[in-house]
Design an enzyme around this catalytic site. Structure first.
Site, PDB file in Angstrom:
ATOM      1  N   ARG A 172      10.101  85.931  64.826  1.00  0.00           N
ATOM      2  CA  ARG A 172      11.581  85.926  64.870  1.00  0.00           C
ATOM      3  C   ARG A 172      12.199  87.104  64.120  1.00  0.00           C
ATOM      4  O   ARG A 172      13.248  86.971  63.487  1.00  0.00           O
ATOM      5  CB  ARG A 172      12.152  84.624  64.301  1.00  0.00           C
ATOM      6  N   CYS A 220      17.631  76.702  66.942  1.00  0.00           N
ATOM      7  CA  CYS A 220      17.014  76.298  65.673  1.00  0.00           C
ATOM      8  C   CYS A 220      17.676  77.061  64.527  1.00  0.00           C
ATOM      9  O   CYS A 220      17.837  78.279  64.590  1.00  0.00           O
ATOM     10  CB  CYS A 220      15.514  76.588  65.677  1.00  0.00           C
ATOM     11  N   GLU A 291      17.015  81.077  60.453  1.00  0.00           N
ATOM     12  CA  GLU A 291      16.589  81.832  61.633  1.00  0.00           C
ATOM     13  C   GLU A 291      17.811  82.462  62.309  1.00  0.00           C
ATOM     14  O   GLU A 291      17.746  83.583  62.802  1.00  0.00           O
ATOM     15  CB  GLU A 291      15.876  80.888  62.607  1.00  0.00           C
TER      16      GLU A 291
HETATM   17  N1  EPU Z   1       9.668  67.485  65.120  1.00  0.00           N
HETATM   18  C1  EPU Z   1       9.988  66.303  64.496  1.00  0.00           C
HETATM   19  N2  EPU Z   1      11.302  65.990  64.387  1.00  0.00           N
HETATM   20  C2  EPU Z   1      12.293  66.771  64.855  1.00  0.00           C
HETATM   21  C3  EPU Z   1      11.952  67.999  65.490  1.00  0.00           C
HETATM   22  C4  EPU Z   1      10.627  68.337  65.612  1.00  0.00           C
HETATM   23  O1  EPU Z   1       9.122  65.559  64.057  1.00  0.00           O
HETATM   24  O2  EPU Z   1      13.470  66.419  64.702  1.00  0.00           O
HETATM   25  C5  EPU Z   1       8.245  67.826  65.288  1.00  0.00           C
HETATM   26  C6  EPU Z   1       7.865  67.819  66.764  1.00  0.00           C
HETATM   27  O3  EPU Z   1       7.526  66.548  67.220  1.00  0.00           O
HETATM   28  C7  EPU Z   1       6.702  68.774  66.779  1.00  0.00           C
HETATM   29  C8  EPU Z   1       7.027  69.756  65.667  1.00  0.00           C
HETATM   30  O4  EPU Z   1       7.999  69.155  64.838  1.00  0.00           O
HETATM   31  O5  EPU Z   1       5.509  68.111  66.447  1.00  0.00           O
HETATM   32  C9  EPU Z   1       7.572  71.094  66.216  1.00  0.00           C
HETATM   33  O6  EPU Z   1       8.740  70.829  66.952  1.00  0.00           O
HETATM   34  P1  EPU Z   1       9.049  71.567  68.335  1.00  0.00           P
HETATM   35  O7  EPU Z   1       7.886  71.382  69.251  1.00  0.00           O
HETATM   36  O8  EPU Z   1      10.391  71.127  68.782  1.00  0.00           O
HETATM   37  O9  EPU Z   1       9.033  73.079  67.974  1.00  0.00           O
HETATM   38  P2  EPU Z   1       9.789  73.845  66.816  1.00  0.00           P
HETATM   39  O10 EPU Z   1       8.727  74.443  65.957  1.00  0.00           O
HETATM   40  O11 EPU Z   1      10.817  72.995  66.161  1.00  0.00           O
HETATM   41  C10 EPU Z   1       9.874  76.184  67.980  1.00  0.00           C
HETATM   42  C11 EPU Z   1      10.968  77.197  68.063  1.00  0.00           C
HETATM   43  C12 EPU Z   1      11.930  76.840  69.182  1.00  0.00           C
HETATM   44  C13 EPU Z   1      11.147  76.793  70.476  1.00  0.00           C
HETATM   45  C14 EPU Z   1      10.038  75.734  70.335  1.00  0.00           C
HETATM   46  C15 EPU Z   1       9.130  75.661  71.552  1.00  0.00           C
HETATM   47  C16 EPU Z   1      11.337  78.023  65.786  1.00  0.00           C
HETATM   48  C17 EPU Z   1      12.174  77.915  64.578  1.00  0.00           C
HETATM   49  N3  EPU Z   1      11.682  77.207  66.798  1.00  0.00           N
HETATM   50  O12 EPU Z   1      10.537  74.963  67.634  1.00  0.00           O
HETATM   51  O13 EPU Z   1      12.883  77.878  69.273  1.00  0.00           O
HETATM   52  O14 EPU Z   1      11.975  76.428  71.557  1.00  0.00           O
HETATM   53  O15 EPU Z   1       9.193  76.069  69.216  1.00  0.00           O
HETATM   54  O16 EPU Z   1       8.155  76.601  71.509  1.00  0.00           O
HETATM   55  O17 EPU Z   1      10.411  78.836  65.844  1.00  0.00           O
HETATM   56  C18 EPU Z   1      14.990  78.731  68.564  1.00  0.00           C
HETATM   57  O18 EPU Z   1      14.370  79.746  68.244  1.00  0.00           O
HETATM   58  O19 EPU Z   1      16.224  78.627  68.455  1.00  0.00           O
HETATM   59  C19 EPU Z   1      14.219  77.591  69.070  1.00  0.00           C
HETATM   60  C20 EPU Z   1      14.760  76.435  69.314  1.00  0.00           C
END
Ligand code: EPU
Length: 302
Positions: A172, A220, A291
């Site tokens: 990022r 995010c 972010e």
């Molecule tokens: N989770 C929870 N509770 C929540 C949210 C997430 O327990 O309220 C858990 C999920 O179940 C999962 C883990 O946390 O096991 C990761 O969550 P998720 O798969 O939603 O991915 P993320 O790491 O939160 C990242 C990117 C997103 C992107 C997704 C998909 C970052 C900060 N975020 O989210 O990007 O869409 O992966 O690859 O790197 C963005 O950049 O604005 C964004 C949303």
């Protein structure tokens, strides 16, 4: 010159307010607003701001920003006019685009043309320039991966071509120095159009299910901290879903999103961000880094 004297007005005589241009729906009036029509216009806008000694912020789709309300002590150069939104095939697998092209439009083009390698970007809003500036991504891929080269306009208005190897991308983040991305070229792979389209649909469907896309937000809020659980999980474990400050609320669907529920001010959002950081610091000893980009109305203390 009074601050308001150099605000560029819209055709209808209306002052530009950034709350109308950001997905978070916050943001006041910049000292100067320019929406250049061409790359030459972009260079001219930067030369003008440099001459006036105005700090410049660049806006693409406005989808990853928290902009303060009120009078803003900087200029905004908005890269979105049609002259900066073109797509051109430059080789069997290469595509060159203006920085203002919407990510969704570029992905539709790739699907029709049978060009794979960028499907993971499906569902990510904003423009190509904005995505590159923050090295946006999902599913382990980032927009910097398929980049071949880009063209940058520096603050003095000079155009500089950079091969992808000359751009430092990390999670990022993209270190380009000061300037504005004007154009980019991507190197992709030949693939059956239907396959490309199906993969994009899968990614977009997953995003629509797990992210609160129907409310104004900026995606995010925090980066995933290195060597720890993802930010969303940490925030969820702190029981923050639904926590509200003024019109800003932690999403009930994904704890790393803040939704603007009812005319939230930038102060509401910033206060909620601090509540979230403090909860995670206290419970897990982890410092969450923002972010989204913050454009403050006051200089931030070092
Ligand atoms: N989770 C929870 N509770 C929540 C949210 C997430 O327990 O309220 C858990 C999920 O179940 C999962 C883990 O946390 O096991 C990761 O969550 P998720 O798969 O939603 O991915 P993320 O790491 O939160 C990242 C990117 C997103 C992107 C997704 C998909 C970052 C900060 N975020 O989210 O990007 O869409 O992966 O690859 O790197 C963005 O950049 O604005 C964004 C949303």
């Amino acid at each position: 010159m009074k601050a308001t004297a150099c605000v560029q007005r819209e055709a209808g005589g209306r002052e530009v307010r950034l709350e109308d241009l950001t997905s978070f729906r916050t943001g006041g009036r910049p000292r100067h607003y320019a929406r250049p029509r061409t790359c030459e216009g972009l260079r001219a806008a930067l030369r003008l701001c440099s001459k006036r000694g105005l700090p410049v912020h660049t806006m693409g789709g406005g989808t990853n920003l928290l902009v303060d309300d009120g009078e803003l002590p900087f200029a905004v150069v908005h890269v979105c006019a049609p002259g900066l939104c073109w797509i051109r095939r430059t080789g069997p697998c290469s595509v060159r685009v203006g920085a203002g092209v919407r990510m969704s439009r570029l992905l539709s083009y790739c699907a029709r043309a049978g060009l794979g390698g960028m499907e993971f970007m499906a569902g990510i809003p904003g423009t190509v320039g904005g995505a590159l500036a923050g090295n946006a991504g999902a599913w382990g891929g980032s927009i910097g991966d398929p980049l071949a080269r880009l063209w940058l306009v520096d603050l003095r208005g000079r155009l500089d071509e950079r091969p992808a190897e000359g751009v430092r991308f990390s999670y990022r983040n993209c270190s380009l120095g000061e300037g504005i991305i004007a154009e980019a070229e991507f190197m992709l792979q030949p693939c059956a159009p239907r396959q490309v389209a199906e993969r994009m649909k899968e990614y977009a469907t997953w995003k629509a299910r797990s992210h609160p896309l129907s409310r104004p937000s900026a995606g995010c809020i925090f980066k995933n901290p290195p060597g720890s659980e993802p930010a969303g999980r940490l925030l969820d474990l702190c029981g923050l879903k639904g926590t509200r400050v003024g019109g800003a609320q932690v999403s009930a669907l994904h704890a790393n999103f803040i939704c603007n529920m009812a005319q939230a001010s930038s102060v509401d959002v910033m206060s909620l961000i601090q509540v979230m950081q403090s909860a995670v610091r206290t419970r897990f000893g982890v410092e969450l880094e923002m972010e989204i980009k913050h454009w403050p109305s006051q200089p931030v203390a070092a």
